[in-house]
Design a protein around this motif. Structure first.
Motif, PDB file in Angstrom:
ATOM      1  N   GLY A   1       0.764  -1.228   0.000  1.00  0.00           N
ATOM      2  CA  GLY A   1       0.000   0.000   0.000  1.00  0.00           C
ATOM      3  C   GLY A   1       0.800   1.286   0.000  1.00  0.00           C
ATOM      4  N   ARG A   2       2.097   1.214  -0.197  1.00  0.00           N
ATOM      5  CA  ARG A   2       2.913   2.419  -0.183  1.00  0.00           C
ATOM      6  C   ARG A   2       3.089   3.067  -1.554  1.00  0.00           C
ATOM      7  N   GLY A   3       2.868   2.330  -2.628  1.00  0.00           N
ATOM      8  CA  GLY A   3       3.193   2.802  -3.970  1.00  0.00           C
ATOM      9  C   GLY A   3       2.598   4.150  -4.326  1.00  0.00           C
ATOM     10  N   LEU A   4       1.268   4.311  -4.187  1.00  0.00           N
ATOM     11  CA  LEU A   4       0.641   5.573  -4.560  1.00  0.00           C
ATOM     12  C   LEU A   4       1.041   6.691  -3.606  1.00  0.00           C
ATOM     13  N   ALA A   5       1.219   6.371  -2.338  1.00  0.00           N
ATOM     14  CA  ALA A   5       1.664   7.386  -1.371  1.00  0.00           C
ATOM     15  C   ALA A   5       3.076   7.868  -1.721  1.00  0.00           C
ATOM     16  N   ILE A   6       3.926   6.966  -2.161  1.00  0.00           N
ATOM     17  CA  ILE A   6       5.281   7.348  -2.581  1.00  0.00           C
ATOM     18  C   ILE A   6       5.208   8.261  -3.802  1.00  0.00           C
ATOM     19  N   VAL A   7       4.395   7.893  -4.781  1.00  0.00           N
ATOM     20  CA  VAL A   7       4.256   8.699  -6.001  1.00  0.00           C
ATOM     21  C   VAL A   7       3.863  10.131  -5.642  1.00  0.00           C
ATOM     22  N   GLU A   8       2.884  10.273  -4.761  1.00  0.00           N
ATOM     23  CA  GLU A   8       2.448  11.622  -4.366  1.00  0.00           C
ATOM     24  C   GLU A   8       3.553  12.424  -3.692  1.00  0.00           C
ATOM     25  N   ARG A   9       4.402  11.765  -2.948  1.00  0.00           N
ATOM     26  CA  ARG A   9       5.427  12.466  -2.195  1.00  0.00           C
ATOM     27  C   ARG A   9       6.659  12.840  -3.020  1.00  0.00           C
ATOM     28  N   VAL A  10       6.956  12.082  -4.069  1.00  0.00           N
ATOM     29  CA  VAL A  10       8.171  12.371  -4.833  1.00  0.00           C
ATOM     30  C   VAL A  10       7.924  13.255  -6.051  1.00  0.00           C
ATOM     31  N   CYS A  11       6.684  13.339  -6.510  1.00  0.00           N
ATOM     32  CA  CYS A  11       6.373  14.160  -7.689  1.00  0.00           C
ATOM     33  C   CYS A  11       5.943  15.558  -7.253  1.00  0.00           C
ATOM     34  N   ASP A  12       6.140  16.535  -8.146  1.00  0.00           N
ATOM     35  CA  ASP A  12       5.714  17.895  -7.848  1.00  0.00           C
ATOM     36  C   ASP A  12       4.202  18.038  -7.896  1.00  0.00           C
ATOM     37  N   SER A  13       3.539  17.263  -8.749  1.00  0.00           N
ATOM     38  CA  SER A  13       2.080  17.227  -8.771  1.00  0.00           C
ATOM     39  C   SER A  13       1.614  15.905  -9.361  1.00  0.00           C
ATOM     40  N   VAL A  14       0.423  15.479  -8.920  1.00  0.00           N
ATOM     41  CA  VAL A  14      -0.188  14.222  -9.368  1.00  0.00           C
ATOM     42  C   VAL A  14      -1.673  14.495  -9.588  1.00  0.00           C
ATOM     43  N   TYR A  15      -2.184  14.040 -10.736  1.00  0.00           N
ATOM     44  CA  TYR A  15      -3.590  14.208 -11.073  1.00  0.00           C
ATOM     45  C   TYR A  15      -4.113  12.856 -11.548  1.00  0.00           C
ATOM     46  N   THR A  16      -5.408  12.655 -11.414  1.00  0.00           N
ATOM     47  CA  THR A  16      -5.996  11.422 -11.928  1.00  0.00           C
ATOM     48  C   THR A  16      -7.374  11.725 -12.509  1.00  0.00           C
ATOM     49  N   TRP A  17      -7.690  11.050 -13.608  1.00  0.00           N
ATOM     50  CA  TRP A  17      -8.975  11.178 -14.270  1.00  0.00           C
ATOM     51  C   TRP A  17      -9.470   9.799 -14.674  1.00  0.00           C
TER      52      TRP A  17
ATOM     53  N   PRO B   1     -12.295   6.795 -20.797  1.00  0.00           N
ATOM     54  CA  PRO B   1     -12.991   5.636 -21.350  1.00  0.00           C
ATOM     55  C   PRO B   1     -12.141   4.368 -21.203  1.00  0.00           C
ATOM     56  N   GLY B   2     -12.680   3.382 -20.537  1.00  0.00           N
ATOM     57  CA  GLY B   2     -11.995   2.110 -20.367  1.00  0.00           C
ATOM     58  C   GLY B   2     -10.999   2.055 -19.230  1.00  0.00           C
ATOM     59  N   GLY B   3     -10.882   3.111 -18.409  1.00  0.00           N
ATOM     60  CA  GLY B   3      -9.924   3.015 -17.324  1.00  0.00           C
ATOM     61  C   GLY B   3      -9.612   4.323 -16.640  1.00  0.00           C
ATOM     62  N   THR B   4      -8.355   4.479 -16.289  1.00  0.00           N
ATOM     63  CA  THR B   4      -7.888   5.617 -15.510  1.00  0.00           C
ATOM     64  C   THR B   4      -6.593   6.156 -16.087  1.00  0.00           C
ATOM     65  N   LEU B   5      -6.445   7.481 -16.033  1.00  0.00           N
ATOM     66  CA  LEU B   5      -5.222   8.149 -16.403  1.00  0.00           C
ATOM     67  C   LEU B   5      -4.649   8.789 -15.129  1.00  0.00           C
ATOM     68  N   VAL B   6      -3.387   8.494 -14.835  1.00  0.00           N
ATOM     69  CA  VAL B   6      -2.670   9.159 -13.763  1.00  0.00           C
ATOM     70  C   VAL B   6      -1.583  10.004 -14.406  1.00  0.00           C
ATOM     71  N   ARG B   7      -1.589  11.307 -14.105  1.00  0.00           N
ATOM     72  CA  ARG B   7      -0.602  12.224 -14.649  1.00  0.00           C
ATOM     73  C   ARG B   7       0.310  12.676 -13.516  1.00  0.00           C
ATOM     74  N   ILE B   8       1.618  12.465 -13.718  1.00  0.00           N
ATOM     75  CA  ILE B   8       2.601  12.945 -12.748  1.00  0.00           C
ATOM     76  C   ILE B   8       3.448  14.005 -13.436  1.00  0.00           C
ATOM     77  N   CYS B   9       3.841  15.024 -12.661  1.00  0.00           N
ATOM     78  CA  CYS B   9       4.619  16.127 -13.211  1.00  0.00           C
ATOM     79  C   CYS B   9       5.812  16.407 -12.310  1.00  0.00           C
ATOM     80  N   LEU B  10       6.949  16.695 -12.942  1.00  0.00           N
ATOM     81  CA  LEU B  10       8.133  17.144 -12.230  1.00  0.00           C
ATOM     82  C   LEU B  10       8.601  18.428 -12.896  1.00  0.00           C
ATOM     83  N   ASN B  11       8.905  19.415 -12.092  1.00  0.00           N
ATOM     84  CA  ASN B  11       9.387  20.674 -12.631  1.00  0.00           C
ATOM     85  C   ASN B  11      10.760  20.480 -13.254  1.00  0.00           C
ATOM     86  N   LEU B  12      10.945  21.083 -14.431  1.00  0.00           N
ATOM     87  CA  LEU B  12      12.239  21.005 -15.096  1.00  0.00           C
ATOM     88  C   LEU B  12      13.195  21.986 -14.459  1.00  0.00           C
TER      89      LEU B  12
END
Length: 126
Positions: A96-112, A115-126
């Motif tokens: 159960g740590r995977g998604l919590a880790i993603v949120e903590r290491v990325c600058d932003s995380v979005y999910t939508w 059709p047919g599933g889910t999109l998770v968008r992660i962003c890191l500032n350049l």
């Protein structure tokens, strides 16, 4: 073997994860993500794609590009919406740590839901 496109690739088997990590690393460096942050992106993508393979059917697709001073990575799969905003599981928790880790290491995380599933968008500032 997964089929890469210039900004994306599909994956469906655990053996594809090495190619996913290599693809993300190469794209991130080419798009200007500082080398010190590439490992952060690779960790986040590895967590998301592993989650896809463990909890959904049919694999997924990943895209990586840069826009507005950010490196953007979409992970799309056939799974349900992901619950973000969660607390880090306790040290005794087995999973159960995977998604919590993603949120903590990325600058932003979005999910939508798409059709047919889910999109998770992660962003890191350049």
């Amino acid at each position: 073997m997964p089929e890469p496109a210039d900004d994306g690739m599909s994956y469906s088997e655990p053996d594809d994860l090495r190619a996913v990590r290599a693809f993300v690393t190469e794209r991130a460096l080419a798009l200007g993500l500082p080398a010190g942050r590439v490992g952060v992106l690779t960790l986040a993508v590895s967590e998301l794609t592993t989650n896809t393979l463990q909890h959904t059917e049919g694999g997924g697709h990943i895209r990586v590009w840069a826009e507005n001073g950010r490196l953007v990575c979409d992970v799309v799969d056939g799974g349900p919406d992901r619950p973000f905003g969660r607390a880090m599981p306790s040290a005794e928790a087995i999973r159960g740590r995977g998604l919590a880790i993603v949120e903590r290491v990325c600058d932003s995380v979005y999910t939508w839901t798409v059709p047919g599933g889910t999109l998770v968008r992660i962003c890191l500032n350049l």
